[in-house]
Design a protein around this motif. Structure first.
Motif, PDB file in Angstrom:
ATOM      1  N   ALA A   1     -10.769  20.239  10.168  1.00 61.56           N
ATOM      2  CA  ALA A   1      -9.581  20.820   9.538  1.00 61.56           C
ATOM      3  C   ALA A   1      -9.675  20.688   8.030  1.00 61.56           C
ATOM      4  CB  ALA A   1      -8.313  20.137  10.049  1.00 61.56           C
ATOM      5  N   ASP A   2      -9.025  21.617   7.340  1.00 60.36           N
ATOM      6  CA  ASP A   2      -8.834  21.542   5.893  1.00 60.36           C
ATOM      7  C   ASP A   2      -7.356  21.316   5.642  1.00 60.36           C
ATOM      8  OD1 ASP A   2     -11.534  22.099   4.867  1.00 60.36           O
ATOM      9  OD2 ASP A   2     -11.265  24.025   5.874  1.00 60.36           O
ATOM     10  N   ILE A   3      -7.028  20.182   5.022  1.00 64.33           N
ATOM     11  CA  ILE A   3      -5.648  19.777   4.781  1.00 64.33           C
ATOM     12  C   ILE A   3      -5.368  19.895   3.285  1.00 64.33           C
ATOM     13  CG2 ILE A   3      -3.999  17.860   4.961  1.00 64.33           C
ATOM     14  CD1 ILE A   3      -5.901  16.807   7.249  1.00 64.33           C
ATOM     15  N   ILE A   4      -4.242  20.492   2.930  1.00 61.78           N
ATOM     16  CA  ILE A   4      -3.875  20.708   1.529  1.00 61.78           C
ATOM     17  C   ILE A   4      -2.589  19.946   1.232  1.00 61.78           C
ATOM     18  CG2 ILE A   4      -3.355  22.404  -0.261  1.00 61.78           C
ATOM     19  CD1 ILE A   4      -6.151  22.698   0.922  1.00 61.78           C
ATOM     20  N   VAL A   5      -2.662  19.018   0.268  1.00 61.72           N
ATOM     21  CA  VAL A   5      -1.509  18.189  -0.114  1.00 61.72           C
ATOM     22  C   VAL A   5      -1.171  18.463  -1.578  1.00 61.72           C
ATOM     23  CG1 VAL A   5      -0.605  15.837  -0.303  1.00 61.72           C
ATOM     24  CG2 VAL A   5      -2.239  16.400   1.516  1.00 61.72           C
ATOM     25  N   PRO A   6       0.079  18.818  -1.908  1.00 65.41           N
ATOM     26  CA  PRO A   6       0.438  19.088  -3.310  1.00 65.41           C
ATOM     27  C   PRO A   6       0.483  17.804  -4.135  1.00 65.41           C
ATOM     28  CG  PRO A   6       2.379  19.248  -1.902  1.00 65.41           C
ATOM     29  CD  PRO A   6       1.213  19.045  -0.990  1.00 65.41           C
ATOM     30  N   ASP A   7      -0.312  17.743  -5.185  1.00 61.35           N
ATOM     31  CA  ASP A   7      -0.426  16.528  -5.987  1.00 61.35           C
ATOM     32  C   ASP A   7       0.866  16.185  -6.723  1.00 61.35           C
ATOM     33  OD1 ASP A   7      -2.436  14.505  -7.321  1.00 61.35           O
ATOM     34  OD2 ASP A   7      -1.351  15.421  -9.001  1.00 61.35           O
ATOM     35  N   VAL A   8       1.660  17.189  -7.059  1.00 59.01           N
ATOM     36  CA  VAL A   8       2.879  16.944  -7.828  1.00 59.01           C
ATOM     37  C   VAL A   8       3.887  16.136  -7.034  1.00 59.01           C
ATOM     38  CG1 VAL A   8       4.050  19.074  -7.116  1.00 59.01           C
ATOM     39  CG2 VAL A   8       4.582  18.043  -9.342  1.00 59.01           C
ATOM     40  N   ARG A   9       3.806  16.175  -5.702  1.00 64.38           N
ATOM     41  CA  ARG A   9       4.802  15.488  -4.874  1.00 64.38           C
ATOM     42  C   ARG A   9       4.251  14.277  -4.137  1.00 64.38           C
ATOM     43  NH1 ARG A   9       6.436  20.866  -2.285  1.00 64.38           N
ATOM     44  NH2 ARG A   9       7.652  21.895  -3.909  1.00 64.38           N
ATOM     45  N   TRP A  10       2.959  14.275  -3.861  1.00 65.00           N
ATOM     46  CA  TRP A  10       2.390  13.235  -3.013  1.00 65.00           C
ATOM     47  C   TRP A  10       1.116  12.664  -3.618  1.00 65.00           C
ATOM     48  CZ3 TRP A  10       4.695  11.637   1.534  1.00 65.00           C
ATOM     49  CH2 TRP A  10       5.721  12.451   2.039  1.00 65.00           C
ATOM     50  N   GLU A  11       0.945  11.369  -3.481  1.00 66.63           N
ATOM     51  CA  GLU A  11      -0.342  10.751  -3.725  1.00 66.63           C
ATOM     52  C   GLU A  11      -0.828  10.183  -2.397  1.00 66.63           C
ATOM     53  OE1 GLU A  11       0.211   7.766  -6.663  1.00 66.63           O
ATOM     54  OE2 GLU A  11       1.185   6.352  -5.308  1.00 66.63           O
ATOM     55  N   VAL A  12      -2.118  10.237  -2.188  1.00 56.75           N
ATOM     56  CA  VAL A  12      -2.711   9.835  -0.910  1.00 56.75           C
ATOM     57  C   VAL A  12      -3.420   8.497  -1.091  1.00 56.75           C
ATOM     58  CG1 VAL A  12      -4.374  10.429   0.883  1.00 56.75           C
ATOM     59  CG2 VAL A  12      -2.965  12.220  -0.158  1.00 56.75           C
ATOM     60  N   ALA A  13      -3.107   7.537  -0.209  1.00 56.36           N
ATOM     61  CA  ALA A  13      -3.754   6.226  -0.220  1.00 56.36           C
ATOM     62  C   ALA A  13      -4.466   6.025   1.103  1.00 56.36           C
ATOM     63  CB  ALA A  13      -2.720   5.117  -0.431  1.00 56.36           C
ATOM     64  N   TYR A  14      -5.656   5.426   1.036  1.00 56.47           N
ATOM     65  CA  TYR A  14      -6.436   5.142   2.236  1.00 56.47           C
ATOM     66  C   TYR A  14      -6.404   3.639   2.495  1.00 56.47           C
ATOM     67  CZ  TYR A  14      -8.254   9.872   2.482  1.00 56.47           C
ATOM     68  OH  TYR A  14      -8.357  11.227   2.608  1.00 56.47           O
TER      69      TYR A  14
ATOM     70  N   VAL B   1       0.841  -1.204   0.000  1.00 52.97           N
ATOM     71  CA  VAL B   1       0.000   0.000   0.000  1.00 52.97           C
ATOM     72  C   VAL B   1       0.873   1.251   0.000  1.00 52.97           C
ATOM     73  CG1 VAL B   1      -1.644   1.352   1.365  1.00 52.97           C
ATOM     74  CG2 VAL B   1      -1.979  -1.094   1.093  1.00 52.97           C
ATOM     75  N   GLU B   2       1.965   1.227   0.764  1.00 57.12           N
ATOM     76  CA  GLU B   2       2.854   2.386   0.856  1.00 57.12           C
ATOM     77  C   GLU B   2       3.685   2.586  -0.400  1.00 57.12           C
ATOM     78  OE1 GLU B   2       5.266   2.206   4.351  1.00 57.12           O
ATOM     79  OE2 GLU B   2       3.545   2.034   5.698  1.00 57.12           O
ATOM     80  N   GLY B   3       3.732   1.572  -1.268  1.00 59.58           N
ATOM     81  CA  GLY B   3       4.490   1.699  -2.493  1.00 59.58           C
ATOM     82  C   GLY B   3       5.930   1.241  -2.410  1.00 59.58           C
ATOM     83  N   LEU B   4       6.332   0.636  -1.269  1.00 59.82           N
ATOM     84  CA  LEU B   4       7.705   0.137  -1.138  1.00 59.82           C
ATOM     85  C   LEU B   4       7.882  -1.237  -1.781  1.00 59.82           C
ATOM     86  CD1 LEU B   4       8.658   1.114   2.531  1.00 59.82           C
ATOM     87  CD2 LEU B   4       9.478   2.147   0.414  1.00 59.82           C
ATOM     88  N   LEU B   5       6.829  -2.044  -1.763  1.00 67.00           N
ATOM     89  CA  LEU B   5       6.881  -3.390  -2.311  1.00 67.00           C
ATOM     90  C   LEU B   5       5.822  -3.549  -3.397  1.00 67.00           C
ATOM     91  CD1 LEU B   5       7.123  -5.516   0.985  1.00 67.00           C
ATOM     92  CD2 LEU B   5       9.012  -4.592  -0.383  1.00 67.00           C
ATOM     93  N   GLU B   6       5.967  -4.600  -4.195  1.00 71.61           N
ATOM     94  CA  GLU B   6       4.931  -4.963  -5.155  1.00 71.61           C
ATOM     95  C   GLU B   6       4.797  -6.480  -5.187  1.00 71.61           C
ATOM     96  OE1 GLU B   6       5.855  -3.750  -9.088  1.00 71.61           O
ATOM     97  OE2 GLU B   6       7.870  -4.603  -9.106  1.00 71.61           O
ATOM     98  N   GLY B   7       3.559  -6.936  -5.253  1.00 70.70           N
ATOM     99  CA  GLY B   7       3.304  -8.362  -5.337  1.00 70.70           C
ATOM    100  C   GLY B   7       3.157  -8.797  -6.787  1.00 70.70           C
ATOM    101  N   ARG B   8       3.755  -9.940  -7.116  1.00 71.56           N
ATOM    102  CA  ARG B   8       3.656 -10.497  -8.470  1.00 71.56           C
ATOM    103  C   ARG B   8       2.999 -11.863  -8.371  1.00 71.56           C
ATOM    104  NH1 ARG B   8       9.824  -9.098 -10.624  1.00 71.56           N
ATOM    105  NH2 ARG B   8       9.761  -6.862 -10.085  1.00 71.56           N
TER     106      ARG B   8
END
Length: 252
Positions: free
Chosen positions: A232-245, A55-62
């Motif tokens: 709260a209103d949270i602002i995340v720059p899309d160019v640097r971060w993608e958000v995963a739930y 989920v964090e993007g460090l690993l990938e399953g094949r």
């Protein structure tokens, strides 16, 4: 504060080993059975730990092959889950520590600020009711990561040691821990993500361009009675971060 589940401990250890280069990019990790034996846990624990790092993007399953170290993303991934509020201290600082970065922030609070209509609606109070508003600039290794504007009703915090989030004995500890200290138990967070374009002020603070894509996250915390206690209103720059739930699945 203890972890909620053993797999998070294993995930922390595996993350550290991956970031330290124990396995090269593209290299296959030991099987979940081998890791379970190494850590002295069940296979389901190591599987969930590896799933978390996927989920964090460090690993990938094949399929039919195993789990491999993934090529680093150009955009970093920010994982939001129910576990981030149960680690104690600041969730943001813990998030950045997991990535090997130093998480810090700058903030400014204003007490006795009348709630505008849209904030009053989110907090189930009357427009003009007094709140503490705090504006944050979050940094990782000194670089801007996200912005946040938080509102807390003074009807809940006035006269307590936590009335100003960044002052007092629990300064910087996060909303959940601060509210718990005055007998307010938070058990639910609702987040509404929306795409938006950066304003000039947001662009200046985040080091991006006017009109760049950002993700706006409207977050509200509720106590065990269903009362909103912070929004709260949270602002995340899309160019640097993608958000995963991350969502837990009830297996019963």
């Amino acid at each position: 504060m203890p972890r909620e589940a053993p797999y998070l401990e294993v995930a922390d250890s595996l993350r550290a080993r991956v970031l330290a280069g124990e396995w090269a990019v593209g290299e296959r990790l030991p099987s979940r059975a081998q890791l379970a034996e190494e850590y002295g846990v069940g296979r389901n624990v190591t599987q969930r730990a590896m799933d978390r790092l996927i989920v964090e993007g460090l690993l990938e399953g094949r399929a039919g092959s195993g789990t491999y170290v993934r090529k680093p993303r150009e955009r970093m991934r920010m994982v939001r889950s129910r576990h981030r509020e149960r680690r104690g201290g600041s969730p943001f600082r813990a998030d950045m520590e997991e990535r090997g970065s130093a998480g810090t922030w700058e903030s400014h609070s204003e007490a006795r600020t009348p709630a505008p209509a849209h904030i009053a609606e989110r907090l189930a109070i009357e427009p003009g009711d007094l709140c503490v508003v705090t504006r944050y600039e979050f940094l990782a290794d000194g670089q801007p990561v996200q912005l946040s504007t938080s509102w807390e009703p003074m009807s809940i915090t006035d006269g307590t040691p936590i009335v100003l989030p960044e002052m007092g004995p629990l300064a910087g500890k996060g909303v959940v821990e601060r509210m718990r200290s005055i007998g307010v138990a938070i058990d639910t967070a609702v987040e509404v993500p929306r795409p938006a374009r950066a304003t000039q002020e947001q662009a200046n603070l985040l080091g991006i361009s006017l009109g760049d894509l950002v993700l706006e996250i409207e977050r509200t915390y509720y106590d065990t009675d269903g009362r909103p206690v912070e929004t709260a209103d949270i602002i995340v720059p899309d160019v640097r971060w993608e958000v995963a739930y991350e969502f837990g699945i009830d297996r019963r």
